[in-house]
Design a protein around this motif. Sequence first.
Motif, PDB file in Angstrom:
ATOM      1  N   LEU A 155      17.970  48.524 -23.250  1.00 33.26           N
ATOM      2  CA  LEU A 155      17.047  47.739 -22.296  1.00 33.26           C
ATOM      3  C   LEU A 155      15.957  48.586 -21.787  1.00 33.26           C
ATOM      4  CD1 LEU A 155      16.350  44.821 -21.539  1.00 33.26           C
ATOM      5  CD2 LEU A 155      17.701  45.393 -19.315  1.00 33.26           C
ATOM      6  N   VAL A 156      16.160  49.717 -21.253  1.00 33.19           N
ATOM      7  CA  VAL A 156      15.118  50.541 -20.624  1.00 33.19           C
ATOM      8  C   VAL A 156      14.228  51.173 -21.805  1.00 33.19           C
ATOM      9  CG1 VAL A 156      14.827  52.729 -19.620  1.00 33.19           C
ATOM     10  CG2 VAL A 156      16.816  51.543 -18.710  1.00 33.19           C
ATOM     11  N   ALA A 157      14.687  51.327 -22.898  1.00 33.84           N
ATOM     12  CA  ALA A 157      13.789  51.837 -23.907  1.00 33.84           C
ATOM     13  C   ALA A 157      12.888  50.843 -24.447  1.00 33.84           C
ATOM     14  CB  ALA A 157      14.617  52.270 -25.222  1.00 33.84           C
ATOM     15  N   VAL A 158      13.395  49.600 -24.517  1.00 32.87           N
ATOM     16  CA  VAL A 158      12.490  48.405 -24.796  1.00 32.87           C
ATOM     17  C   VAL A 158      11.486  48.143 -23.816  1.00 32.87           C
ATOM     18  CG1 VAL A 158      12.587  45.950 -25.268  1.00 32.87           C
ATOM     19  CG2 VAL A 158      14.316  47.497 -26.410  1.00 32.87           C
ATOM     20  N   ILE A 159      11.624  48.271 -22.775  1.00 28.64           N
ATOM     21  CA  ILE A 159      10.970  48.094 -21.471  1.00 28.64           C
ATOM     22  C   ILE A 159       9.790  49.143 -21.220  1.00 28.64           C
ATOM     23  CG2 ILE A 159      10.628  48.023 -18.922  1.00 28.64           C
ATOM     24  CD1 ILE A 159      13.414  46.432 -18.836  1.00 28.64           C
TER      25      ILE A 159
ATOM     26  N   GLY B  16       7.567  48.626 -24.197  1.00 29.18           N
ATOM     27  CA  GLY B  16       6.458  47.423 -23.963  1.00 29.18           C
ATOM     28  C   GLY B  16       5.501  47.775 -23.094  1.00 29.18           C
ATOM     29  N   LYS B  17       5.749  48.720 -22.109  1.00 29.72           N
ATOM     30  CA  LYS B  17       4.903  48.901 -21.171  1.00 29.72           C
ATOM     31  C   LYS B  17       3.909  50.017 -21.786  1.00 29.72           C
ATOM     32  CE  LYS B  17       7.494  49.164 -16.722  1.00 29.72           C
ATOM     33  NZ  LYS B  17       8.061  49.876 -15.710  1.00 29.72           N
TER      34      LYS B  17
ATOM     35  N   GLY C  91       0.028  49.212 -22.078  1.00 32.64           N
ATOM     36  CA  GLY C  91      -1.042  50.056 -21.706  1.00 32.64           C
ATOM     37  C   GLY C  91      -2.186  50.476 -22.691  1.00 32.64           C
ATOM     38  N   GLY C  92      -1.774  50.639 -23.904  1.00 39.15           N
ATOM     39  CA  GLY C  92      -2.651  50.697 -25.298  1.00 39.15           C
ATOM     40  C   GLY C  92      -3.306  49.466 -25.231  1.00 39.15           C
TER      41      GLY C  92
END
Length: 145
Positions: free
Chosen positions: A5-9, A12-13, A17-18
Amino acid sequence: MREMLVAVITAGKTVFGGFIWIANSVKATVATYLTLMLISGALYSVFEEKSIGDSFWWAVVTASTVGYGDTYPTTVPGRIVAGLLISIMVLVVIPLITAHFASKLIVDNDAFRHEEQEEIKQHLRAIRATLERMEAERGAPLSEQ
């Protein structure tokens, strides 16, 4: 599960940002468009066994949503590339280009320049200091009268 979940978030961030970086830069938007044309054209050439020239023509025509129909994908990977190209263009690149043009057309001629804003701030500080001095001399706030 938590690590995933942390990796997906985090991913996503990074993607968000891109998008923000691309959205705030005309050069980045144009570079994104050109990169998209190059990658899509190259993949189309490989998957559809077409010449590079025909593939880049297909990418430009497809990305611009003109879609002449003179060439189109017949393989599953080619169709996936076409779907992604169309989706990215319609949902991301074209709206960004439109937004850049619109932002240039909407100009507030009454907006204060930075120097004018700083001058106004200095005047307000002077007014505040004068009011505080007057209140101190009177012994009571001026607003209580």
